[in-house]
Scaffold this active site. Structure first.
Site, PDB file in Angstrom:
ATOM      1  N   LYS A 204     -20.246   0.427   0.757  1.00 55.50           N
ATOM      2  CA  LYS A 204     -20.773   1.789   0.667  1.00 55.50           C
ATOM      3  C   LYS A 204     -22.283   1.760   0.450  1.00 55.50           C
ATOM      4  CE  LYS A 204     -20.207   6.019  -2.054  1.00 55.50           C
ATOM      5  NZ  LYS A 204     -19.445   6.704  -3.088  1.00 55.50           N
ATOM      6  N   GLU A 210     -22.097  -9.806  -3.793  1.00 58.56           N
ATOM      7  CA  GLU A 210     -21.006 -10.629  -3.242  1.00 58.56           C
ATOM      8  C   GLU A 210     -20.879 -10.412  -1.738  1.00 58.56           C
ATOM      9  OE1 GLU A 210     -20.901  -8.737  -5.946  1.00 58.56           O
ATOM     10  OE2 GLU A 210     -19.369  -9.381  -7.369  1.00 58.56           O
ATOM     11  N   GLY A 266     -15.557   4.633  -3.867  1.00 61.57           N
ATOM     12  CA  GLY A 266     -15.124   3.342  -3.317  1.00 61.57           C
ATOM     13  C   GLY A 266     -13.615   3.157  -3.342  1.00 61.57           C
ATOM     14  N   ARG A 267     -13.004   3.382  -4.494  1.00 61.20           N
ATOM     15  CA  ARG A 267     -11.558   3.133  -4.614  1.00 61.20           C
ATOM     16  C   ARG A 267     -10.718   4.193  -3.918  1.00 61.20           C
ATOM     17  NH1 ARG A 267     -14.301   4.222  -8.985  1.00 61.20           N
ATOM     18  NH2 ARG A 267     -13.816   5.918 -10.408  1.00 61.20           N
ATOM     19  N   GLU A 352     -10.137   1.822 -13.090  1.00 61.86           N
ATOM     20  CA  GLU A 352     -11.549   2.147 -12.862  1.00 61.86           C
ATOM     21  C   GLU A 352     -11.773   3.657 -13.004  1.00 61.86           C
ATOM     22  OE1 GLU A 352     -13.378  -0.397  -9.842  1.00 61.86           O
ATOM     23  OE2 GLU A 352     -14.501   1.352  -9.210  1.00 61.86           O
ATOM     24  N   HIS A 383      11.643 -13.414 -12.471  1.00 58.87           N
ATOM     25  CA  HIS A 383      11.736 -14.820 -12.868  1.00 58.87           C
ATOM     26  C   HIS A 383      10.521 -15.231 -13.684  1.00 58.87           C
ATOM     27  CE1 HIS A 383      15.255 -15.652 -10.307  1.00 58.87           C
ATOM     28  NE2 HIS A 383      14.764 -14.606  -9.644  1.00 58.87           N
ATOM     29  N   LYS A 511     -22.778  -5.200 -11.853  1.00 59.12           N
ATOM     30  CA  LYS A 511     -23.672  -5.450 -10.712  1.00 59.12           C
ATOM     31  C   LYS A 511     -25.082  -5.746 -11.210  1.00 59.12           C
ATOM     32  CE  LYS A 511     -21.194  -2.741  -7.251  1.00 59.12           C
ATOM     33  NZ  LYS A 511     -21.235  -1.754  -6.190  1.00 59.12           N
TER      34      LYS A 511
END
Ligand code: G6Q
Length: 546
Positions: A204, A210, A266-267, A352, A383, A511
């Site tokens: 965005k 990263e 973003g999410r 978030e 399990h 960030k």
């Protein structure tokens, strides 16, 4: 507002006493119609919420809590494009991205729908070209592999959906690189052919370290193969972003950029051009179906009465456990393997959005807000961590999610998958009494001495709540509805807790800090500026690096 000042909150607090003292096993025994009454179906999703530690009175008060805290009015504001993200002064309009209706949605006096549709027709056209083989790489070959480079909201949504719908994918192979650890990129690229690989750089802001680090290395990988011919970049790199300037600076042709808007968090962005990998994997029709399912859920959320409204019900139950029964975490257990990234996606969406301790009005909260969300695909979890769900000391509500029909499912796997899912929810609720353990062991011929020794270990308290969500199928449409269901659940909880669910200052902090430390690590003799522990770690790493 402060929800604890409402009449409903006070009523719920007093109700919680008697609920703590009751057991679901008895509640079911006394009320044969409970399972029918406490179930709702909408948008291809059947929700059985009867195995929750609630009474009708609790439910009534929870509905009142949503009303008293103004959730329906706040939802209207969101859908209408009001700037409800007050700390960033932004509208919150992921719903406009999947709005298939005719009503305009206005932001700053402008209807955003035509722009949304224009960008979607460009992304769809691009996806078609890549899928059909019309889009060619620098040597004139077709694209076999598409790598999405992005992180957080620019990764998890498309990744989760592409994985979930993999049995329906019929386009080029999709890969997702998010971690700045070079192994993520290198391991992904090692078997790929640069001449037939297309990169989608999804960011965005187009400033995320990263993503840019991975994108630069990917560009170098391509240029090495293309012997430095920079014209190859235009055939192999496209960008999805809101930041034209930075995209251009990176060397991506703006012709190959697909935009979106600051009012898409973003999410919440998989519905925008961030969903391009979905359109490439499934085809534009599949992506449109996903949007249609979400739109259907948007309609349900806005129109169904709260008591029959899936997002409201999930949200209110969550508030009940979080604020009145001290549950601090919540498990998501999908029983379809292809939903394996759903817990991670929901973790971001929920934590978030509502992992905050200050209300939208700037006041500190005096009550619990967003819970810890975690989980894994169902039978695997059985399990592993399910032990704690059955016999641990914490109350942890579970969302069981099971799609009944998915291409590729075969017997006897399917029946076993369903049986396992239903059995776990039943066992958590019913538990196993000492008398039952005794009878079971006697029948197996176990000695009385051994029975006495093992009795308490093999007893299960039960009374552990869960929601069961049975999906008609795992189609794009139903998945779209499921994602929108959780988005609105998070919204409802955020409003009740008085939060702004749409900012993320905690992520911004990360960030900012990483940039400074990166400089400190790579610049010799740079001045210390961090806490003593971090400085010691920086020095340790510098020494180890040498
Ligand atoms: C999402 C968050 C965060 C964000 C990433 C990537 O709501 O803000 O997860 O999506 O940090 O940001 P960019 O898309 O700007 O690279």
């Amino acid at each position: 507002m402060n929800p604890t000042t409402t009449a409903a909150w006070r009523a719920l607090a007093s109700q919680s006493e008697s609920i703590r003292a009751s057991h679901l096993r008895e509640v079911f025994a006394q009320d044969p119609s409970r399972a029918q009454r406490m179930a709702v179906k909408a948008c291809g999703i059947y929700l059985d919420y009867s195995k929750n530690r609630i009474s009708d009175e609790v439910l009534n008060q929870l509905v009142k809590l949503a009303e008293e805290t103004g959730v329906p009015a706040h939802a209207r504001k969101m859908f209408a494009g009001e700037k409800i993200n007050n700390t960033e002064k932004r509208a919150v309009l992921h719903t406009a991205l999947r709005n298939l209706g005719d009503t305009p949605v206005m932001v700053d006096g402008q209807n955003v729908i035509p722009a949304v549709r224009e960008v979607r027709s460009r992304t769809n056209a691009f996806a078609r070209r890549v899928r059909s083989g019309e889009w060619l790489g620098y040597t004139g070959q077709t694209i076999t592999d598409v790598v999405n480079i992005g992180i957080g909201g620019s990764d998890l949504g498309p990744l989760m959906v592409v994985e979930a719908l993999k049995p329906l994918a019929d386009g080029p192979r999709l890969h997702f690189v998010s971690n700045v650890d070079s192994l993520h990129l290198n391991q992904t690229l090692k078997d790929l052919d640069p001449a037939r690989t297309l990169f989608i750089v999804a960011s965005k802001t187009f400033t995320t370290i990263e993503t840019l680090t991975n994108a630069r290395s990917a560009r170098a990988w391509l240029l090495e193969a293309a012997q430095g011919d920079k014209s190859a970049i235009a055939r192999h790199f496209v960008a999805v972003s809101t930041n034209k300037e930075k995209v251009s600076e990176f060397g991506i042709d703006l012709e190959n950029m697909f935009g979106f808007w600051d009012w898409v968090g973003g999410r919440y962005s998989l519905w925008s051009s961030i969903g391009l990998p979905i359109a490439v994997a499934l085809g534009p029709d599949g992506f449109e179906e996903l949007l249609a399912g979400a739109y259907e859920m948007d309609q349900h959320f806005q129109n169904a009465p709260i008591r029959e409204n899936l997002p409201y019900l999930l949200a209110l139950l969550g508030v009940w456990y979080n604020n009145f029964l001290d549950a601090k975490s919540h498990v998501v257990a999908p029983y379809n393997q292809t939903l394996h990234r759903l817990p991670a996606f929901l973790q971001q969406l929920d934590m978030e959005s509502n992992g905050k301790s200050v209300r939208a009005d700037g006041e500190a909260v005096s009550y619990a807000t967003g819970p810890v969300i975690w989980g894994e695909p169902g039978t695997n979890g059985q399990h592993a961590f399910f032990q704690l769900l059955h016999q641990g000391t914490s109350l942890i509500p579970v969302d069981f999610i099971l799609a009944l029909d998915q291409p590729g499912q075969i017997e006897p796997h399917r029946t076993s998958q369903i049986a396992n899912c239903l059995a776990q929810a039943s066992a958590l609720m019913q538990g196993k009494t000492q008398a039952e353990v005794q009878a079971e062991m006697r029948e197996k011929g176990v000695s009385e001495a051994q029975i006495t020794e093992l009795l308490t270990h093999r007893e299960f308290s039960g009374n552990r709540p869960s929601n069961m969500m049975l999906l008609d199928d795992l189609s794009p449409r139903t998945l779209g509805a499921l994602i929108a269901l959780y988005e609105h659940k998070v919204f409802v909880q955020g409003v009740i807790w008085g939060l702004n669910s749409f900012d993320q200052w905690g992520v911004e902090l990360g960030k900012q800090l990483a940039t400074g430390i990166e400089q400190r690590l790579s610049t010799p003799n740079s001045a210390p500026g961090y806490d003593a522990s971090t400085e010691a770690l920086i020095n340790y790493v510098k020494a180890a690096k040498r």
